[in-house]
Design an enzyme around this catalytic site. Structure first.
Site, PDB file in Angstrom:
ATOM      1  N   GLY A 143       0.835  -1.202   0.000  1.00 27.34           N
ATOM      2  CA  GLY A 143       0.000   0.000   0.000  1.00 27.34           C
ATOM      3  C   GLY A 143       0.864   1.244   0.000  1.00 27.34           C
ATOM      4  N   ALA A 144       2.030   1.125  -0.623  1.00 28.84           N
ATOM      5  CA  ALA A 144       3.057   2.176  -0.540  1.00 28.84           C
ATOM      6  C   ALA A 144       2.598   3.510  -1.121  1.00 28.84           C
ATOM      7  CB  ALA A 144       4.324   1.703  -1.257  1.00 28.84           C
TER       8      ALA A 144
ATOM      9  N   ILE B 150      -1.109   6.380   4.272  1.00 28.26           N
ATOM     10  CA  ILE B 150      -0.178   5.994   5.338  1.00 28.26           C
ATOM     11  C   ILE B 150       1.211   5.782   4.734  1.00 28.26           C
ATOM     12  CG2 ILE B 150       0.406   4.230   7.063  1.00 28.26           C
ATOM     13  CD1 ILE B 150      -2.594   3.852   7.539  1.00 28.26           C
TER      14      ILE B 150
ATOM     15  N   ARG C 233     -19.893  -7.343   6.362  1.00 28.21           N
ATOM     16  CA  ARG C 233     -18.632  -7.752   6.971  1.00 28.21           C
ATOM     17  C   ARG C 233     -18.023  -8.956   6.250  1.00 28.21           C
ATOM     18  NH1 ARG C 233     -17.831  -9.745  13.112  1.00 28.21           N
ATOM     19  NH2 ARG C 233     -19.034 -11.461  12.300  1.00 28.21           N
TER      20      ARG C 233
ATOM     21  N   ASN D   2     -10.397  -9.017   1.811  1.00 27.55           N
ATOM     22  CA  ASN D   2      -9.089  -8.914   2.452  1.00 27.55           C
ATOM     23  C   ASN D   2      -8.373 -10.254   2.514  1.00 27.55           C
ATOM     24  OD1 ASN D   2      -8.311  -6.132   3.238  1.00 27.55           O
ATOM     25  ND2 ASN D   2     -10.418  -6.159   3.973  1.00 27.55           N
TER      26      ASN D   2
ATOM     27  N   GLN E 248      -0.346 -12.833   0.356  1.00 31.40           N
ATOM     28  CA  GLN E 248       0.826 -12.153   0.937  1.00 31.40           C
ATOM     29  C   GLN E 248       1.478 -13.029   2.004  1.00 31.40           C
ATOM     30  OE1 GLN E 248      -0.130  -8.085   2.016  1.00 31.40           O
ATOM     31  NE2 GLN E 248      -0.493  -7.498  -0.105  1.00 31.40           N
TER      32      GLN E 248
ATOM     33  N   ASP F 204      -3.825   3.128  18.974  1.00 28.00           N
ATOM     34  CA  ASP F 204      -4.807   3.195  20.066  1.00 28.00           C
ATOM     35  C   ASP F 204      -4.094   3.452  21.399  1.00 28.00           C
ATOM     36  OD1 ASP F 204      -6.927   2.289  18.209  1.00 28.00           O
ATOM     37  OD2 ASP F 204      -5.753   0.448  18.224  1.00 28.00           O
TER      38      ASP F 204
ATOM     39  N   HIS G  54      -8.446  -4.250  17.277  1.00 26.37           N
ATOM     40  CA  HIS G  54      -8.308  -2.862  16.819  1.00 26.37           C
ATOM     41  C   HIS G  54      -9.621  -2.481  16.144  1.00 26.37           C
ATOM     42  CE1 HIS G  54      -7.062   0.806  14.936  1.00 26.37           C
ATOM     43  NE2 HIS G  54      -7.381   0.323  13.767  1.00 26.37           N
TER      44      HIS G  54
HETATM   45  P1  NAI Z   1      -5.217   4.304   1.285  1.00 29.82           P
HETATM   46  O1  NAI Z   1      -6.470   3.869   0.626  1.00 29.82           O
HETATM   47  O2  NAI Z   1      -4.762   5.716   1.170  1.00 29.82           O
HETATM   48  O3  NAI Z   1      -4.008   3.402   0.764  1.00 29.82           O
HETATM   49  C1  NAI Z   1      -4.106   2.023   0.624  1.00 29.82           C
HETATM   50  C2  NAI Z   1      -3.174   1.604  -0.485  1.00 29.82           C
HETATM   51  O4  NAI Z   1      -3.126   0.181  -0.505  1.00 29.82           O
HETATM   52  C3  NAI Z   1      -3.615   2.064  -1.870  1.00 29.82           C
HETATM   53  O5  NAI Z   1      -2.552   2.749  -2.499  1.00 29.82           O
HETATM   54  C4  NAI Z   1      -3.930   0.750  -2.600  1.00 29.82           C
HETATM   55  O6  NAI Z   1      -3.623   0.790  -3.975  1.00 29.82           O
HETATM   56  C5  NAI Z   1      -3.028  -0.215  -1.858  1.00 29.82           C
HETATM   57  N1  NAI Z   1      -3.417  -1.627  -1.976  1.00 29.82           N
HETATM   58  C6  NAI Z   1      -4.663  -2.157  -2.057  1.00 29.82           C
HETATM   59  N2  NAI Z   1      -4.605  -3.483  -2.227  1.00 29.82           N
HETATM   60  C7  NAI Z   1      -3.293  -3.809  -2.276  1.00 29.82           C
HETATM   61  C8  NAI Z   1      -2.589  -5.034  -2.444  1.00 29.82           C
HETATM   62  N3  NAI Z   1      -3.243  -6.177  -2.619  1.00 29.82           N
HETATM   63  N4  NAI Z   1      -1.239  -5.004  -2.419  1.00 29.82           N
HETATM   64  C9  NAI Z   1      -0.577  -3.834  -2.266  1.00 29.82           C
HETATM   65  N5  NAI Z   1      -1.188  -2.648  -2.114  1.00 29.82           N
HETATM   66  C10 NAI Z   1      -2.530  -2.632  -2.104  1.00 29.82           C
HETATM   67  O7  NAI Z   1      -5.367   3.869   2.819  1.00 29.82           O
HETATM   68  P2  NAI Z   1      -4.508   4.348   4.076  1.00 29.82           P
HETATM   69  O8  NAI Z   1      -5.112   5.553   4.662  1.00 29.82           O
HETATM   70  O9  NAI Z   1      -3.078   4.375   3.701  1.00 29.82           O
HETATM   71  O10 NAI Z   1      -4.807   3.143   5.082  1.00 29.82           O
HETATM   72  C11 NAI Z   1      -4.350   1.836   4.829  1.00 29.82           C
HETATM   73  C12 NAI Z   1      -4.995   0.861   5.787  1.00 29.82           C
HETATM   74  O11 NAI Z   1      -4.611   1.122   7.141  1.00 29.82           O
HETATM   75  C13 NAI Z   1      -6.508   0.876   5.780  1.00 29.82           C
HETATM   76  O12 NAI Z   1      -6.975  -0.472   5.823  1.00 29.82           O
HETATM   77  C14 NAI Z   1      -6.858   1.558   7.091  1.00 29.82           C
HETATM   78  O13 NAI Z   1      -8.121   1.171   7.570  1.00 29.82           O
HETATM   79  C15 NAI Z   1      -5.754   1.044   7.965  1.00 29.82           C
HETATM   80  N6  NAI Z   1      -5.503   1.812   9.197  1.00 29.82           N
HETATM   81  C16 NAI Z   1      -5.152   1.100  10.312  1.00 29.82           C
HETATM   82  C17 NAI Z   1      -4.873   1.735  11.506  1.00 29.82           C
HETATM   83  C18 NAI Z   1      -4.494   0.953  12.719  1.00 29.82           C
HETATM   84  O14 NAI Z   1      -4.380   1.564  13.773  1.00 29.82           O
HETATM   85  N7  NAI Z   1      -4.300  -0.362  12.692  1.00 29.82           N
HETATM   86  C19 NAI Z   1      -4.946   3.198  11.595  1.00 29.82           C
HETATM   87  C20 NAI Z   1      -5.273   3.869  10.370  1.00 29.82           C
HETATM   88  C21 NAI Z   1      -5.541   3.176   9.213  1.00 29.82           C
END
Ligand code: NAI
Length: 329
Positions: free
Chosen positions: A11-12, A16, A98, A105, A112, A159, A187
């Site tokens: 998700g580079a 995030i 859900r 996912n 992966q 958190d 989480h």
């Molecule tokens: P985003 O939508 O900006 O970026 C996600 C990226 O992942 C996109 O560039 C997308 O193309 C890529 N992606 C999708 N499927 C993929 C795959 N199979 N292989 C490689 N890359 C793939 O989302 P953001 O804001 O960066 O968040 C990412 C995740 O982190 C979300 O699931 C979000 O809910 C989660 N998150 C978790 C937190 C935690 O505390 N555990 C806190 C905040 C966000």
């Protein structure tokens, strides 16, 4: 000089990712004496955007950045990986049940996990950030039978840090005056931030607060719903603070948690605190010699027991759902 460490970030090209990669490359993930090689994994449509980020990384001229490679194939991206940050995930879209979310996912984290199993270095450490993080980590772990289960973790450090900040504000102290905060469970909104074992300048935090109503009606919901509050305010989800928490999680895992303190990590349960073995649930944990150890022997009062059990129940439901979908055995 140390050999470079291979860090794969999925998700580079996401939000995030953009907040995370520069901090990794500057040395904050592993320490200022450890060079890193970045391996970025994206879906094909986002590879170009990842290339743009890589150009900016080049332009920072980070002394510790020993190389950047970009992939759309997990097998290649995880080849030789030492630290795997699984950030990319399928978000929940309108009307999605859900079961659909877990299945989508599973289609990401299963392959992966297999790729990590096939190609990772012996010392691989995996942090799942992409939601639903605990269950995505469980799916990846189930697909990597040759890797010790405890190398698969999910992130509750954000958190944890949110809880520190809320409690510090309430008590009018600095965050570093607080030790031994704990996030239990999933989480998700059912997570339980526990201050009964926390200490504020050596004093028990629950006693220092002495306000159960605040704990129940303000502190716990504020921490658990902070993500939604950020989206509401910022118009976008928390990215920099999530990236910061991922840095904290891996830094502590590799370098150890400070003496006299612990942190919160979702890791495969060994049955401690009545959490079914194998479930990836958040616990208080210390890192020693590069491994997480669940803090043992804490007394759990009734207030906490109820809330831990509720969050663990949710994790069991998620596990049962992915089992039913055939995503794990
Ligand atoms: P985003 O939508 O900006 O970026 C996600 C990226 O992942 C996109 O560039 C997308 O193309 C890529 N992606 C999708 N499927 C993929 C795959 N199979 N292989 C490689 N890359 C793939 O989302 P953001 O804001 O960066 O968040 C990412 C995740 O982190 C979300 O699931 C979000 O809910 C989660 N998150 C978790 C937190 C935690 O505390 N555990 C806190 C905040 C966000």
């Amino acid at each position: 000089a140390k050999a470079p460490v291979n860090v794969t970030v999925t998700g580079a090209a996401g939000q995030i990712g953009y907040a995370l990669l520069f901090r990794i490359a500057s040395g904050q993930l592993l320490g200022a004496d450890t060079p890193v090689k970045l391996r970025l994994l994206e879906i094909p449509q986002a590879v170009k955007a990842a290339e743009g980020t890589a150009m900016e990384l080049d332009d920072c001229a980070f002394p510790l950045l020993a190389g950047i490679d970009i992939f759309d194939d997990p097998r290649k991206a995880f080849d030789g990986v030492n630290v795997a940050l699984l950030v990319g995930a399928r978000p929940r879209t309108k009307g999605m049940e859900r079961g659909d979310l877990l299945e989508a996912n599973g289609g990401i984290f299963g392959p992966q996990g297999e790729a990590i199993n096939a190609g990772a270095a012996d010392d691989v450490r995996v942090l799942v950030v992409g939601n639903p993080a605990n269950t995505n980590a469980l799916i990846a772990q189930a697909h990597a039978p040759d890797i010790p289960a405890e190398r698969f973790t999910a992130m509750t450090r954000l958190d944890h840090n949110r809880a520190l900040s809320q409690l510090a504000a309430k008590l009018n102290v600095g965050v570093s005056d607080i030790k031994k905060m704990t996030i239990w469970g999933n989480h998700s909104a059912t997570q339980y931030p526990d201050i009964f074992h926390a200490e504020v300048n050596g004093r028990n935090a629950a006693e220092a607060v002495n306000d159960e109503e605040w704990l129940r009606d303000t502190f716990i919901p504020t921490v658990a719903k902070r993500g939604a509050a950020i989206i509401e305010a910022r118009g976008a989800s928390s990215a920099a603070s999530a990236a910061n928490a991922a840095i904290d999680h891996v830094y502590d895992w590799v370098n150890g948690t400070p003496e006299g303190d612990w942190t919160s990590v979702a890791l495969p349960s060994d049955g401690s605190y009545g959490v079914p073995e194998g479930l990836i649930s958040s616990f208080p944990a210390v890192s020693r010699n590069g491994s997480w150890e669940i803090v043992q022997g804490l007394e759990i009062n009734e207030f906490s027991r109820e809330r831990i059990d509720a969050s663990v129940r949710e994790l069991e439901e998620e596990r049962d759902a992915v089992r039913k979908l055939g995503l794990i055995k």
